[in-house]
Scaffold this active site. Structure first.
Site, PDB file in Angstrom:
ATOM      1  CE1 TYR A   1      -9.033  -9.907   2.591  1.00  0.00           C
ATOM      2  CE2 TYR A   1     -10.053  -9.782   4.758  1.00  0.00           C
ATOM      3  CZ  TYR A   1      -9.102  -9.353   3.859  1.00  0.00           C
ATOM      4  OH  TYR A   1      -8.233  -8.368   4.222  1.00  0.00           O
TER       5      TYR A   1
ATOM      6  CE  LYS B   1      -3.435  -2.765  -0.076  1.00  0.00           C
ATOM      7  NZ  LYS B   1      -2.839  -4.031   0.337  1.00  0.00           N
TER       8      LYS B   1
ATOM      9  CE1 TYR C   1      -5.581  -8.735   0.572  1.00  0.00           C
ATOM     10  CE2 TYR C   1      -4.778  -8.498   2.809  1.00  0.00           C
ATOM     11  CZ  TYR C   1      -5.704  -8.195   1.836  1.00  0.00           C
ATOM     12  OH  TYR C   1      -6.743  -7.369   2.131  1.00  0.00           O
TER      13      TYR C   1
HETATM   14  C1  LIG Z   1      -3.651  -5.274   0.098  1.00  0.00           C
HETATM   15  C2  LIG Z   1      -2.708  -6.420  -0.006  1.00  0.00           C
HETATM   16  C3  LIG Z   1      -2.633  -7.201  -1.177  1.00  0.00           C
HETATM   17  C4  LIG Z   1      -3.541  -7.006  -2.346  1.00  0.00           C
HETATM   18  O1  LIG Z   1      -3.246  -5.848  -3.073  1.00  0.00           O
HETATM   19  P1  LIG Z   1      -4.455  -5.096  -3.800  1.00  0.00           P
HETATM   20  O2  LIG Z   1      -3.822  -3.930  -4.435  1.00  0.00           O
HETATM   21  O3  LIG Z   1      -5.435  -4.755  -2.730  1.00  0.00           O
HETATM   22  O4  LIG Z   1      -5.048  -6.038  -4.785  1.00  0.00           O
HETATM   23  C5  LIG Z   1      -1.710  -8.217  -1.226  1.00  0.00           C
HETATM   24  N1  LIG Z   1      -0.897  -8.472  -0.177  1.00  0.00           N
HETATM   25  C6  LIG Z   1      -0.938  -7.761   0.966  1.00  0.00           C
HETATM   26  C7  LIG Z   1      -0.029  -8.135   2.068  1.00  0.00           C
HETATM   27  C8  LIG Z   1      -1.857  -6.702   1.087  1.00  0.00           C
HETATM   28  O5  LIG Z   1      -1.889  -6.014   2.223  1.00  0.00           O
END
Ligand SMILES: *Cc1c(COP(=O)(O)O)cnc(C)c1O
Length: 334
Positions: free
Chosen positions: A263, A49, A289
């Site tokens: 999720y 981010k 993620y």
């Molecule tokens: C937010 C996030 C993602 C996904 O990225 P997006 O841009 O939201 O698709 C992947 N890995 C981590 C650790 C994240 O925090």
């Protein structure tokens, strides 16, 4: 493509390293796996981010904002990085946390990212899963305005055409690194969630004619829905960038077979992937993620999906702060 046309604040440690994973590659007996270390962007334990926030926070400042409003799941890495960016820039941070995971443990609701959000002094408000967050954030913006403040809403994951520029930039940066060291990347794999990362990367890769197929591994939505979301944002981002038409629908490919029950809900594959990377490479991946995306990468390599490839690049999107929130859900004795 001249990204310097767009306002940007410096938040990330860039360029992030591009490193091989020799022990994992040998263990799997497939292509050489490389990792782009966006877990090392630096801000508050790093993550993907931060690149997006370089552009989004610059826009907030241009709009004269003094308060940033954003949204995420309880263990959102995006919220943690936004809260830290607000501190660095002297802005207030209003956070809407969505309870997406049923029956959360004590560590899920208090440790990991939540602990850090509170450390950064963000004002946390909690909402049930399925809340209409466009409306809820507009309500908080009204509240801020009524109190004499100037609000700026950052969408979930900082995934809009402004935030996605951060991943156009990542594509540029990575191609420069590959060119410098004579590395031919055959495939690129990344987690895909709120879509800004996937959309920005595909716009950057296509605009440069890199010829590298990109695979997003989903962590939330089914395939069709995820691909459409990424494609729509990629089109908007390409238009915004002045490169309309560079992305076709067929360029956006997601595999959403590794989400599991939902999720943020652990899977055996994620558990195995997180342990493998820790024990073979000394690297930390997260349960929500990057761990699920890695589970996908490992399974696909085992199935021979990259049999024709010499080098596969995996984007490490960060998230290790969430490990502490999952302390009692990870199986470590395997
Ligand atoms: C937010 C996030 C993602 C996904 O990225 P997006 O841009 O939201 O698709 C992947 N890995 C981590 C650790 C994240 O925090």
């Amino acid at each position: 493509m001249l990204l310097s046309r767009f306002p940007r604040v410096s938040l990330a440690h860039l360029p992030t390293p591009l490193e091989p994973l020799p022990r994992l590659s040998e263990h799997l007996g497939g292509p050489t796996i490389w990792v782009k270390r966006d877990d090392c962007t630096g801000l508050a334990t790093g993550g993907n981010k931060t690149r997006k926030l370089e552009y989004v926070m610059a826009d907030a400042l241009e709009h004269g904002a003094d308060t940033v409003i954003t949204v995420g799941a309880v263990q959102s890495n995006h919220v943690r990085q936004t809260a830290a960016a607000c501190c660095k820039l002297g802005l207030r941070c209003e956070v809407l946390l969505e309870h997406r995971v049923a029956d959360p443990s004590a560590s899920y609701t208090a440790s990991g990212n939540v602990l850090l959000d509170r450390l950064f002094g963000a004002n946390l408000r909690e909402y049930p899963g399925g809340t209409d967050f466009d409306k809820a954030m507009a309500d908080v913006a009204d509240e801020v305005r009524d109190a004499g403040g100037e609000p700026y809403i950052v969408p979930g994951g900082a995934s809009n055409r402004i935030g996605a520029l951060g991943y156009v930039n990542c594509a540029l940066e990575t191609m420069a690194q590959a060119n410098e060291r004579g590395l031919v990347i055959d495939h690129w794999v990344s987690a895909t969630g709120s879509a800004g990362t996937h959309a920005g990367l595909i716009v950057g890769l296509k605009a440069m004619h890199a010829g590298i197929p990109l695979l997003g591994i989903g962590v939330n939505a089914p395939r069709e829905e995820q691909e459409s979301k990424v494609f729509d944002l990629a089109v908007e981002t390409a238009d915004y960038l002045g490169a309309p038409g560079v992305v076709e629908r067929g360029d956006v490919v997601a595999n959403c077979d590794y989400v599991g029950p939902g999720y943020g809900v652990p899977t055996d594959g994620m558990n195995e992937a997180v342990l493998k990377l820790a024990r073979l490479e000394g690297l930390l991946f997260d349960p929500v993620y990057s761990g699920k995306a890695l589970a996908g990468l490992i399974d696909l390599i085992r199935k021979g999906a990259f049999a024709d490839a010499s080098n596969v690049l995996f984007l490490h999107t960060g998230g290790s702060a969430a490990l502490f929130a999952y302390a009692d859900q990870l199986e470590l004795d395997i």
